[in-house]
Design an enzyme around this catalytic site. Structure first.
Site, PDB file in Angstrom:
ATOM      1  N   LYS A   9       0.836  -1.202   0.000  1.00 32.17           N
ATOM      2  CA  LYS A   9       0.000   0.000   0.000  1.00 32.17           C
ATOM      3  C   LYS A   9       0.881   1.266   0.000  1.00 32.17           C
ATOM      4  O   LYS A   9       2.090   1.177   0.233  1.00 32.17           O
ATOM      5  CB  LYS A   9      -0.912  -0.021   1.235  1.00 32.17           C
ATOM      6  CG  LYS A   9      -1.923  -1.196   1.252  1.00 32.17           C
ATOM      7  CD  LYS A   9      -2.737  -1.186   2.546  1.00 32.17           C
ATOM      8  CE  LYS A   9      -3.675  -2.376   2.632  1.00 32.17           C
ATOM      9  NZ  LYS A   9      -4.432  -2.398   3.912  1.00 32.17           N
ATOM     10  N   TYR A  49     -11.939  -2.700  -2.699  1.00 27.07           N
ATOM     11  CA  TYR A  49     -12.457  -2.902  -1.336  1.00 27.07           C
ATOM     12  C   TYR A  49     -13.985  -2.940  -1.288  1.00 27.07           C
ATOM     13  O   TYR A  49     -14.574  -2.632  -0.256  1.00 27.07           O
ATOM     14  CB  TYR A  49     -11.927  -1.806  -0.405  1.00 27.07           C
ATOM     15  CG  TYR A  49     -10.530  -2.073   0.120  1.00 27.07           C
ATOM     16  CD1 TYR A  49     -10.212  -3.280   0.751  1.00 27.07           C
ATOM     17  CD2 TYR A  49      -9.526  -1.119   0.011  1.00 27.07           C
ATOM     18  CE1 TYR A  49      -8.936  -3.527   1.252  1.00 27.07           C
ATOM     19  CE2 TYR A  49      -8.232  -1.363   0.512  1.00 27.07           C
ATOM     20  CZ  TYR A  49      -7.963  -2.573   1.128  1.00 27.07           C
ATOM     21  OH  TYR A  49      -6.721  -2.810   1.629  1.00 27.07           O
ATOM     22  N   PHE A  57     -15.128   3.187   7.721  1.00 30.02           N
ATOM     23  CA  PHE A  57     -13.804   3.610   7.264  1.00 30.02           C
ATOM     24  C   PHE A  57     -13.608   3.425   5.758  1.00 30.02           C
ATOM     25  O   PHE A  57     -12.522   3.659   5.233  1.00 30.02           O
ATOM     26  CB  PHE A  57     -12.710   2.862   8.029  1.00 30.02           C
ATOM     27  CG  PHE A  57     -12.831   1.355   7.984  1.00 30.02           C
ATOM     28  CD1 PHE A  57     -12.353   0.626   6.908  1.00 30.02           C
ATOM     29  CD2 PHE A  57     -13.436   0.665   9.033  1.00 30.02           C
ATOM     30  CE1 PHE A  57     -12.471  -0.759   6.864  1.00 30.02           C
ATOM     31  CE2 PHE A  57     -13.559  -0.722   9.005  1.00 30.02           C
ATOM     32  CZ  PHE A  57     -13.075  -1.430   7.906  1.00 30.02           C
ATOM     33  N   ARG A  85      -1.317 -14.818   4.050  1.00 30.90           N
ATOM     34  CA  ARG A  85      -1.993 -14.056   5.102  1.00 30.90           C
ATOM     35  C   ARG A  85      -1.287 -14.229   6.453  1.00 30.90           C
ATOM     36  O   ARG A  85      -1.273 -13.320   7.284  1.00 30.90           O
ATOM     37  CB  ARG A  85      -3.459 -14.496   5.233  1.00 30.90           C
ATOM     38  CG  ARG A  85      -4.282 -14.291   3.955  1.00 30.90           C
ATOM     39  CD  ARG A  85      -5.013 -12.991   3.938  1.00 30.90           C
ATOM     40  NE  ARG A  85      -5.993 -12.880   4.999  1.00 30.90           N
ATOM     41  CZ  ARG A  85      -6.750 -11.796   5.180  1.00 30.90           C
ATOM     42  NH1 ARG A  85      -6.624 -10.750   4.376  1.00 30.90           N
ATOM     43  NH2 ARG A  85      -7.610 -11.746   6.158  1.00 30.90           N
ATOM     44  N   THR A  91      -4.923  -8.075  10.773  1.00 33.41           N
ATOM     45  CA  THR A  91      -5.284  -6.780  10.178  1.00 33.41           C
ATOM     46  C   THR A  91      -4.772  -5.606  11.011  1.00 33.41           C
ATOM     47  O   THR A  91      -4.225  -4.654  10.478  1.00 33.41           O
ATOM     48  CB  THR A  91      -6.821  -6.679  10.063  1.00 33.41           C
ATOM     49  OG1 THR A  91      -7.297  -7.824   9.351  1.00 33.41           O
ATOM     50  CG2 THR A  91      -7.235  -5.416   9.336  1.00 33.41           C
ATOM     51  N   ARG A 102       3.152  -7.168   9.242  1.00 31.85           N
ATOM     52  CA  ARG A 102       2.513  -6.068   9.973  1.00 31.85           C
ATOM     53  C   ARG A 102       3.013  -5.979  11.410  1.00 31.85           C
ATOM     54  O   ARG A 102       3.177  -4.881  11.966  1.00 31.85           O
ATOM     55  CB  ARG A 102       0.997  -6.221   9.945  1.00 31.85           C
ATOM     56  CG  ARG A 102       0.386  -5.906   8.569  1.00 31.85           C
ATOM     57  CD  ARG A 102      -1.062  -6.326   8.517  1.00 31.85           C
ATOM     58  NE  ARG A 102      -1.740  -5.961   7.276  1.00 31.85           N
ATOM     59  CZ  ARG A 102      -2.880  -6.530   6.869  1.00 31.85           C
ATOM     60  NH1 ARG A 102      -3.454  -7.468   7.614  1.00 31.85           N
ATOM     61  NH2 ARG A 102      -3.440  -6.159   5.732  1.00 31.85           N
ATOM     62  N   ASN A 112      -1.470  -0.217   7.573  1.00 33.26           N
ATOM     63  CA  ASN A 112      -0.884  -1.550   7.817  1.00 33.26           C
ATOM     64  C   ASN A 112      -0.104  -2.109   6.633  1.00 33.26           C
ATOM     65  O   ASN A 112       0.133  -3.298   6.537  1.00 33.26           O
ATOM     66  CB  ASN A 112      -1.958  -2.521   8.332  1.00 33.26           C
ATOM     67  CG  ASN A 112      -3.086  -2.737   7.338  1.00 33.26           C
ATOM     68  OD1 ASN A 112      -3.033  -2.243   6.218  1.00 33.26           O
ATOM     69  ND2 ASN A 112      -4.093  -3.495   7.736  1.00 33.26           N
ATOM     70  N   HIS A 115      -1.582  -5.496   1.570  1.00 36.30           N
ATOM     71  CA  HIS A 115      -2.849  -6.194   1.367  1.00 36.30           C
ATOM     72  C   HIS A 115      -2.582  -7.603   0.858  1.00 36.30           C
ATOM     73  O   HIS A 115      -1.674  -7.807   0.069  1.00 36.30           O
ATOM     74  CB  HIS A 115      -3.719  -5.472   0.332  1.00 36.30           C
ATOM     75  CG  HIS A 115      -4.831  -6.339  -0.196  1.00 36.30           C
ATOM     76  ND1 HIS A 115      -6.011  -6.501   0.479  1.00 36.30           N
ATOM     77  CD2 HIS A 115      -4.901  -7.146  -1.290  1.00 36.30           C
ATOM     78  CE1 HIS A 115      -6.779  -7.364  -0.199  1.00 36.30           C
ATOM     79  NE2 HIS A 115      -6.119  -7.767  -1.280  1.00 36.30           N
ATOM     80  N   GLU A 126      -9.452 -10.362  -7.461  1.00 36.64           N
ATOM     81  CA  GLU A 126      -8.488  -9.268  -7.323  1.00 36.64           C
ATOM     82  C   GLU A 126      -7.393  -9.338  -8.391  1.00 36.64           C
ATOM     83  O   GLU A 126      -6.977  -8.312  -8.923  1.00 36.64           O
ATOM     84  CB  GLU A 126      -7.891  -9.278  -5.911  1.00 36.64           C
ATOM     85  CG  GLU A 126      -8.935  -8.854  -4.868  1.00 36.64           C
ATOM     86  CD  GLU A 126      -8.512  -9.061  -3.419  1.00 36.64           C
ATOM     87  OE1 GLU A 126      -9.314  -8.747  -2.531  1.00 36.64           O
ATOM     88  OE2 GLU A 126      -7.383  -9.555  -3.169  1.00 36.64           O
TER      89      GLU A 126
HETATM   90  P1  GTP Z   1      -6.389  -6.275   3.520  1.00 38.92           P
HETATM   91  O1  GTP Z   1      -5.349  -7.306   3.231  1.00 38.92           O
HETATM   92  O2  GTP Z   1      -5.914  -4.851   3.289  1.00 38.92           O
HETATM   93  O3  GTP Z   1      -7.708  -6.562   2.832  1.00 38.92           O
HETATM   94  O4  GTP Z   1      -6.628  -6.337   5.099  1.00 38.92           O
HETATM   95  P2  GTP Z   1      -7.383  -7.478   5.903  1.00 38.92           P
HETATM   96  O5  GTP Z   1      -7.946  -8.510   4.966  1.00 38.92           O
HETATM   97  O6  GTP Z   1      -6.461  -7.935   6.968  1.00 38.92           O
HETATM   98  O7  GTP Z   1      -8.574  -6.657   6.571  1.00 38.92           O
HETATM   99  P3  GTP Z   1      -9.982  -6.222   5.934  1.00 38.92           P
HETATM  100  O8  GTP Z   1     -10.127  -6.762   4.550  1.00 38.92           O
HETATM  101  O9  GTP Z   1     -11.017  -6.528   6.919  1.00 38.92           O
HETATM  102  O10 GTP Z   1      -9.831  -4.652   5.874  1.00 38.92           O
HETATM  103  C1  GTP Z   1      -9.199  -4.039   4.770  1.00 38.92           C
HETATM  104  C2  GTP Z   1      -8.382  -2.867   5.251  1.00 38.92           C
HETATM  105  O11 GTP Z   1      -9.243  -1.910   5.830  1.00 38.92           O
HETATM  106  C3  GTP Z   1      -7.389  -3.201   6.354  1.00 38.92           C
HETATM  107  O12 GTP Z   1      -6.168  -3.684   5.864  1.00 38.92           O
HETATM  108  C4  GTP Z   1      -7.216  -1.867   7.032  1.00 38.92           C
HETATM  109  O13 GTP Z   1      -6.271  -1.083   6.331  1.00 38.92           O
HETATM  110  C5  GTP Z   1      -8.579  -1.246   6.876  1.00 38.92           C
HETATM  111  N1  GTP Z   1      -9.346  -1.426   8.104  1.00 38.92           N
HETATM  112  C6  GTP Z   1      -9.908  -2.583   8.571  1.00 38.92           C
HETATM  113  N2  GTP Z   1     -10.530  -2.385   9.725  1.00 38.92           N
HETATM  114  C7  GTP Z   1     -10.365  -1.058  10.008  1.00 38.92           C
HETATM  115  C8  GTP Z   1     -10.778  -0.230  11.072  1.00 38.92           C
HETATM  116  O14 GTP Z   1     -11.430  -0.649  12.026  1.00 38.92           O
HETATM  117  N3  GTP Z   1     -10.421   1.091  10.990  1.00 38.92           N
HETATM  118  C9  GTP Z   1      -9.702   1.593   9.958  1.00 38.92           C
HETATM  119  N4  GTP Z   1      -9.376   2.883   9.929  1.00 38.92           N
HETATM  120  N5  GTP Z   1      -9.272   0.835   8.940  1.00 38.92           N
HETATM  121  C10 GTP Z   1      -9.605  -0.465   8.969  1.00 38.92           C
HETATM  122 MG    MG Z   2      -9.103  -8.022   3.297  1.00 39.29          MG
END
Ligand code: GTP
Ligand code: MG
Length: 151
Positions: A9, A49, A57, A85, A91, A102, A112, A115, A126
């Site tokens: 990212k 997303y 968010f 992962r 996350t 992370r 973080n 992705h 994707e």
């Molecule tokens: P990705 O690999 O980026 O998809 O992350 P993930 O699969 O571990 O988490 P998820 O798909 O649920 O969320 C996607 C992204 O949204 C995360 O990587 C974070 O950057 C962001 N995100 C998730 N939860 C929160 C939250 O509670 N607050 C904020 N600000 N950002 C969030």
């Molecule tokens: Mg995700």
């Protein structure tokens, strides 16, 4: 072999963590079959997303992903979706284990740095969203017989 979509990212790019992230996947034994640097539009980021469109968010997240260069990649290997992962970690970096990307390299959930696709269906979607078929390569690396123990 299984494929997954991984992206550094904008925060990871700006912090100079591209090579660190690539090397963790590469040293594990996974194979890079596609890579490019892109600045996605906010609309494109929203597509990426789309599953999170009802989250509070979502707007900030789409804005952030489109705020600068992203390194989009496709990695290939046995179990790469699930284990990728694990390499990435939870996350929220406050909860990611040390030793994960992370856990070692990020502090807050909104920044973080990386992705990774969360399952076979999202991996396929994707990869298709970010890459054209001709931007991906198929090849057998010399190391594969040493990684997998087969001829
Ligand atoms: P990705 O690999 O980026 O998809 O992350 P993930 O699969 O571990 O988490 P998820 O798909 O649920 O969320 C996607 C992204 O949204 C995360 O990587 C974070 O950057 C962001 N995100 C998730 N939860 C929160 C939250 O509670 N607050 C904020 N600000 N950002 C969030
Ligand atoms: Mg995700």
């Amino acid at each position: 072999l299984e494929r997954t979509f991984i992206a550094v990212k904008p925060d990871g790019v700006q912090r100079g963590l591209i090579s660190e992230i690539i090397s963790r996947f590469e040293r594990k034994g996974y194979k890079l079959v596609g890579i490019k640097v892109v600045v996605p539009s906010k609309e494109f980021a929203g597509k990426h997303y789309h599953a999170l469109k009802d989250k509070p968010f979502f707007n900030g997240l789409s804005e952030f992903l489109s705020s600068g260069p992203v390194v989009a990649m496709v990695w290939e290997g046995e179990g790469v979706i699930t284990y990728g992962r694990k390499l990435i970690g939870a996350t929220d970096p406050q909860k990611s284990e040390p030793g994960t990307i992370r856990g070692d390299l990020a502090v807050v959930v909104g920044r973080n740095i990386i992705h990774g696709s969360d399952g076979p269906e999202t991996a396929k979607d994707e990869i298709n969203l970010w890459f054209k078929p001709e931007e991906l390569v198929s090849f057998t690396s010399n190391a594969e017989k040493w990684i997998y123990g087969v001829n």
